[in-house]
Scaffold this active site. Structure first.
Site, mmCIF file in Angstrom:
data_model
loop_
_atom_site.group_PDB
_atom_site.id
_atom_site.type_symbol
_atom_site.label_atom_id
_atom_site.label_comp_id
_atom_site.label_asym_id
_atom_site.label_seq_id
_atom_site.Cartn_x
_atom_site.Cartn_y
_atom_site.Cartn_z
ATOM 1 N N HIS A 22 0.798 -1.332 -0.019
ATOM 2 C CA HIS A 22 0.035 -0.041 0.134
ATOM 3 C C HIS A 22 0.866 1.294 -0.047
ATOM 4 O O HIS A 22 0.514 2.154 -0.641
ATOM 5 C CB HIS A 22 -1.006 -0.066 1.387
ATOM 6 N N ASP A 128 -6.203 5.591 1.416
ATOM 7 C CA ASP A 128 -6.303 4.146 1.177
ATOM 8 C C ASP A 128 -7.624 3.798 1.517
ATOM 9 O O ASP A 128 -8.439 4.200 2.554
ATOM 10 C CB ASP A 128 -5.228 3.554 1.861
#
Length: 468
Positions: A22, A128
């Site tokens: 990520h 995210d």
């Protein structure tokens, strides 16, 4: 001129989940928008900023307007790695994600307040999809917010249909992919993300347009706009001369230089998973029996508190005594962090035995390297199906069953799968297809390509989201 088309610079606050894949995707996204004129604040814990900066490949951080805003590491009462565990999912990371939400919201609130006061409301936040609580802070300050999904369209469609009990194509249970504790966490984050203005995805039209379109039709993205802006890799890796300016002086790359073109199988299960001692031994035996040259990154998972590069060698203790000496020259075992992009784009690399994480999937496709799919958890089974059944750019190590427990893959199965990818007519076709997809990826990110145009559209949407 700023990225919003005016004389003022746009400030984009980027908030990733503190986990390597990520971090990498959103740092690469930051590079692209900074290259288009935005000023970026990359916000995560001090530990994970250090990790992301140390591992970034293919570009110089100092050449882009990216400011790193450090949050304190939260206090964790859990999260230690069990190197002897037979579980493939990195359970030790879940307490970190929960602690970040519980303990750092006030720090993000204060930071966003400061950024807004300094930038006269020309602020956008991209977070995210696993960090939906950021939306609450953004809403408080009336900051336009966008969700960044670090997974592909095929997976997002799959998980929606699995939850609706309407997807028969992948015979793997949701429970096998996601622990219940993580499912509960992710459901809460999705609910919190409802006010977001749109969704950004690291994929590209030629790869997944069919599934992106189906996802829009089935409201996977809640009816919001979707921008596909990938693959988010440095442009230099699509340049045939990339090796000259970028190549790192590492032992594994020097070893690759000694191998025949297209002969090496690269073996890596990413940064978030560890194999059991039994599975390591079976894999070692299978690689030896295959007769194929290989470069194997043998390591344990990143920890919740820090990356575990100092512990990489601990997984090697499970190898049979004398294994490395016996395979010297044909097999290379890496004990430290390796430059995966440079390995995949190296002329000697001919295949990739991969866990099918989304970063690894896109990197392999971008390098034109066929994959040997060995999914472990989360989105990886869906990615494996996309790679092998839809794109025909890889083959499965075995046919995955629906069992809740993660079975051990035998040396015999591994040997057979390696030979199938690296030495058969089917494998040759797979590698040819991977090369075709590499060309499509290169077109997508080039001038007037689909991802290039979607990025322009996204930045325009950013600017239109500002209050008058």
């Amino acid at each position: 001129m700023g990225a919003d088309g005016s004389g003022e610079r746009m400030q984009v606050v980027v908030v990733p989940l503190p986990a390597q894949g990520h971090l990498n995707e959103m740092l690469q996204f930051s590079r692209v928008i900074a290259g288009r004129g935005a000023s970026v604040s990359f916000v995560t814990t001090s530990t994970h900023i250090h990790q992301a900066r140390r591992r970034v490949e293919g570009w110089d951080l100092h050449k882009f307007d990216i400011r790193f805003e450090e949050l304190p590491m939260p206090h964790l009462t859990d999260g230690e790695i069990d190197a002897q565990s037979t579980h493939l999912f990195p359970f030790h990371l879940i307490p970190l994600f929960e602690a970040v939400e519980d303990q750092l919201a006030s720090h993000v609130d204060q930071l966003l307040s400061t950024i807004c006061s300094e930038n006269n409301s020309k602020v956008v936040i991209v977070y995210d999809s696993c960090m939906g609580w950021i939306q609450t802070v953004a809403t408080k300050y009336s900051v336009p917010a966008y969700v960044f999904r670090p997974t592909g369209s095929y997976f997002n469609l799959w998980i929606k249909r699995v939850c609706d009990k309407a997807w028969p194509h992948i015979n793997i249970s949701l429970k096998r992919c996601f622990p219940e504790r993580l499912i509960n966490y992710l459901r809460r984050q999705r609910a919190l993300s409802a006010p977001a203005k749109g969704c950004i995805m690291n994929t590209f039209s030629a790869l997944e347009s069919e599934f992106t379109h189906q996802g829009k039709e089935e409201l996977v993205y809640d009816g919001k706009p979707v921008w596909t802006v990938g693959p988010l890799l440095p442009q230099a890796f699509f340049n045939d001369e990339w090796r000259l300016p970028l190549k790192a002086d590492t032992e594994c790359l020097r070893w690759l230089d000694t191998q025949a073109e297209g002969s090496v199988l690269y073996v890596s299960f990413g940064s978030l998973s560890s194999l059991s001692a039994t599975q390591i031994r079976e894999l070692a035996d299978g690689l030896e029996r295959s007769g194929q040259p290989f470069l194997w990154v043998l390591r344990i998972s990143d920890g919740a508190h820090f990356s575990t590069e100092v512990q990489f060698g601990s997984a090697c203790k499970f190898l049979q005594q004398g294994y490395e000496r016996r395979l010297e020259g044909r097999g290379f075992i890496a004990r430290n962090w390796v430059p995966q992009l440079e390995i995949l784009f190296h002329k000697s690399t001919g295949g990739f035995l991969t866990h099918c994480g989304w970063n690894s999937t896109l990197e392999s496709i971008s390098a034109g390297v066929g994959m040997l799919a060995w999914p472990l958890h989360t989105d990886q089974f869906a990615n494996s199906a996309l790679i092998t059944r839809e794109l025909k750019a890889g083959v499965e190590v075995k046919e995955w069953g629906s069992a809740e427990e993660n079975e051990v893959v035998s040396a015999e199965e591994i040997e057979k799968a390696v030979k199938r990818l690296m030495g058969s007519e089917e494998g040759m076709q797979v590698r040819k297809r991977a090369q075709e997809l590499r060309g499509e990826a290169r077109k997508a990110v080039g001038g007037e390509g689909s991802s290039w145009n979607d990025m322009d559209s996204l930045l325009q949407h950013f600017s239109q989201s500002f209050p008058d």
